[in-house]
Design an enzyme around this catalytic site. Sequence first.
Site, PDB file in Angstrom:
ATOM      1  N   GLU A 268      12.508 -14.803  39.383  1.00  0.00           N
ATOM      2  CA  GLU A 268      11.723 -15.458  40.441  1.00  0.00           C
ATOM      3  C   GLU A 268      12.393 -15.255  41.778  1.00  0.00           C
ATOM      4  OE1 GLU A 268      10.829 -19.692  40.409  1.00  0.00           O
ATOM      5  OE2 GLU A 268      10.927 -19.650  38.214  1.00  0.00           O
ATOM      6  N   GLU A 322      -0.818 -22.702  44.412  1.00  0.00           N
ATOM      7  CA  GLU A 322      -1.162 -23.660  43.355  1.00  0.00           C
ATOM      8  C   GLU A 322      -1.309 -25.053  43.974  1.00  0.00           C
ATOM      9  OE1 GLU A 322       1.199 -22.865  39.582  1.00  0.00           O
ATOM     10  OE2 GLU A 322       2.189 -21.505  40.998  1.00  0.00           O
ATOM     11  N   LYS A 325       0.650 -28.493  42.688  1.00  0.00           N
ATOM     12  CA  LYS A 325       2.098 -28.611  42.561  1.00  0.00           C
ATOM     13  C   LYS A 325       2.590 -29.789  43.394  1.00  0.00           C
ATOM     14  CE  LYS A 325       4.901 -25.556  41.609  1.00  0.00           C
ATOM     15  NZ  LYS A 325       5.946 -24.527  41.605  1.00  0.00           N
ATOM     16  N   GLU A 331       5.773 -25.900  48.431  1.00  0.00           N
ATOM     17  CA  GLU A 331       5.650 -25.696  46.993  1.00  0.00           C
ATOM     18  C   GLU A 331       4.256 -25.211  46.596  1.00  0.00           C
ATOM     19  OE1 GLU A 331       7.828 -25.937  44.380  1.00  0.00           O
ATOM     20  OE2 GLU A 331       9.385 -26.060  45.887  1.00  0.00           O
TER      21      GLU A 331
END
Length: 471
Positions: A268, A322, A325, A331
């Site tokens: 990641e 997303e 999250k 984030e």
Amino acid sequence: MMDKGKCIIVASMVSKILLLLASIVFQGVQGAIGVNYGTVANNLPPPSQVAHFLLESTTINRVRLFDANPGIVQAFAHTGIEVTITVPNDQIPQLTNLSFAEQWVKTNVEPYTPATNLVRVLVGNEVLSTANKLLIASLVPAMQTLHTALVSASLDQRIKVSTPHSLGILSGSSPPSTGRFRQGYDTHVLKPLLAFLRATNAPFMVNPYPFFGYSSDTLDYALFRPNSGVVDENTNLRYTNMLDAQLDATFSAMKLLGFDDLEIVIAETGWPSEGDLSQVGVSPDNAAEFNGNLIRHVTSGDGTPLMPNRTFETYIFALFNENLKPGPTCERNFGLFRPDMTPVYDVGILRPTARSSIPNNRGPDNVSPGPGTSPISPLPPVKGKGQWCLPKSGADPDDLQRNIDYVCGLGLNCGPIQEGGPCFDPNTVRAHAAYAMNLYYQSTGKFDYNCDFKRTGAITDVDPSYGSCKY
């Protein structure tokens, strides 16, 4: 992705030397660039559409999942895209039991291989950072047991077992030559873990995030921009970007335990396009700059000061923004793409055909939209005007057969082109591909990029239906 709570911590990468010329497609060269496909959102497109989009419209050739969602794993069948699945952290203690591990493989692996190109199973995510004694004590035994289950299924050569770590496993990282693992974890957990990886020919996986280690003074260093660099006084090596320093600190820690021969994979890394007002350096431009420079760097073959002449298998976080999250704004904004699959910014991973079909949201002046700007979506077909997707003239029959296999493998209704179906005759690959390709195009919103099929498809406004065969 690690639980970062406040988006302000420090968090390292990958070497697949043989993949530089054979695999990365970035600006015309194909390499080991993947994405983390997270699903903490309520507005994402169907997995089958995502898989086809990645295959046909991008140069991404591998994805990492944070679970073993069967719908997503099945969606990547017959695409050739490398897929990594994950055993959730809470299942790690159970995985030390061989019966549980064998059943996990029977349920989550065997039904999908070889149709889906499963290459790794990750046991948890950033387990050492949880400080959970049971999980940490169970990690290596669980990995060993899962490997044994894969051996029993004759899948151990195809599918490797590993686990990703945050840079929190390091007790020191500056300068990079002094990198070492945290005391206690080094000999009791990481040394046996590294020995297992060596014995099974699996990589050591880390999550280095320059985004969580930079300040306003080191932004250029974090973004791979020209800068004066930082010299490691022990080696006299100069570092011109933070990622190299993080990777070399990890390498130094591995070397200290005698495992400097292992491959390092970046599980990641990424940069958000939007954050809270107090955050410096967060913008679509900076996210595009980081990820674009990242791709160029890890696929260049330059390596790092302590690991020269290497390429690194790298997974960008993340495929999509997303919206569910938790935590600060950043984030929810690490995605390369919005849920409608338009790019948040351009890092060069769209194929030319997709690039022409999906408008560049950065505009004619190369200026990124600010928060609240409506995303630019691919133009849908004009209402009232029929459009169909058919094979291009001269398309290779083998390519068309792969198109048929892909579409029908997604579970769409290919009954009409089966024997006895209304579209079975003429019984030719081209005729059956026409039906299958159009079926996919109609089922996924009739956007241009859904008729690309690796440049074997073309859109027409002439209805190809005949007799009882209806398109």
